[in-house]
Design an enzyme around this catalytic site. Structure first.
Site, PDB file in Angstrom:
ATOM      1  N   GLU A  82       0.810  -1.215   0.000  1.00 50.58           N
ATOM      2  CA  GLU A  82       0.000   0.000   0.000  1.00 50.58           C
ATOM      3  C   GLU A  82       0.849   1.273   0.000  1.00 50.58           C
ATOM      4  OE1 GLU A  82      -4.060   1.483   2.219  1.00 50.58           O
ATOM      5  OE2 GLU A  82      -2.579   0.389   3.400  1.00 50.58           O
ATOM      6  N   ASP A  83       1.977   1.242   0.690  1.00 52.82           N
ATOM      7  CA  ASP A  83       2.727   2.475   0.919  1.00 52.82           C
ATOM      8  C   ASP A  83       4.125   2.506   0.320  1.00 52.82           C
ATOM      9  OD1 ASP A  83       0.597   3.492   2.416  1.00 52.82           O
ATOM     10  OD2 ASP A  83       1.317   2.548   4.249  1.00 52.82           O
TER      11      ASP A  83
END
Length: 266
Positions: A82-83
């Site tokens: 996600e990051d």
């Protein structure tokens, strides 16, 4: 940018918490640790600390909870999809399907937002669906939430309140249903001071004022129990004690409609 390196658990500190760990499991955790460290390089949290601080502490929480190598590794990697600039394919190739599916499950749980009491049932259902598929996903999310709560001071006040209430009404009860009482208490106490700051300070002040007297009483009870165990010739017995968690004490005061000064009568 300077930061306290002691905030970042080492590989050795994490693996030392895993009982009877095999060499292959140590190597898996080490690979996940180094992979996550590189993936999150240059990213910082609101506190100014490296983002890797968070995932390393999540992994340490998991090890402390008795989780095994794959779950701890998923904890280290839980934010890379996600990051960070990491693809699902890369992650599957490096760590396999099981770990990737755990990471995807944690990411899905991150979409559940707190909207107040009337939405709690819906939120809990989503969590329980996750539990039915893989219990490890929920445990990772709880370990992740614990570290977020321990660093909540760096979040703006309005978000602090929302996150704290979400923790008290959703996360802590789930930890309790999983029979993780120690984790439940940690989550509740970390959230208490942000959700109900006035009440938190009152309870904390009273406990500090009467701490010595209570400690003396607990030691006396412990010694008496040990004496009884010895008389009964019971071997290898261990007696321990602890103060009740702040939040649970406050909840009991409310439940029984007691004045806060009566906290030690509970």
């Amino acid at each position: 940018m300077s930061y306290n390196v002691l905030m970042i658990p080492t590989i050795e500190e994490i693996t030392a918490l895993v009982s009877n760990i095999k060499e292959k499991d140590k190597n898996l955790i080490k690979r996940a640790y180094l992979f996550a460290q590189k993936a999150h390089e240059g990213q910082v949290r609101k506190s100014g600390d490296p983002y890797f601080t968070h995932v390393a502490n999540t992994a340490k929480n998991l090890a402390d909870l008795g989780m095994r190598a794959k779950t701890i590794s998923a904890g280290l990697l839980h934010d890379v999809l996600e990051d960070a600039n990491v693809t699902e394919g890369e992650l599957r190739k490096e760590f396999g399907d099981d770990i990737v599916e755990m990471i995807k499950g944690v990411t899905k749980l991150g979409t559940v937002k707190y909207h107040g009491v009337e939405r709690n049932v819906e939120n809990l259902r989503k969590f329980f669906v996750s539990v039915a598929k893989d219990l490890r996903v929920l445990v990772i999310k709880l370990a992740d939430r614990l570290h977020n709560m321990e660093t909540l001071e760096h979040v703006r006040p309005d978000k602090q309140k929302r996150i704290a209430l979400e923790t008290l009404e959703i996360y802590a009860p789930l930890a309790n249903r999983l029979s993780m009482g120690k984790l439940k208490g940690k989550l509740e106490d970390a959230a208490f001071k942000y959700a109900y700051p006035k009440e938190y300070e009152e309870v904390k002040k009273l406990l500090l004022e009467k701490k010595d007297a209570k400690e003396k009483y607990l030691i006396e009870v412990k010694d008496k129990i040990l004496e009884m165990i010895k008389e009964e010739k019971i071997k290898n017995a261990k007696v321990d004690y602890r103060q009740k968690h702040l939040y649970s004490l406050w909840k009991k005061l409310i439940k029984y409609d007691m004045d806060i000064s009566k906290i030690y009568d509970i």
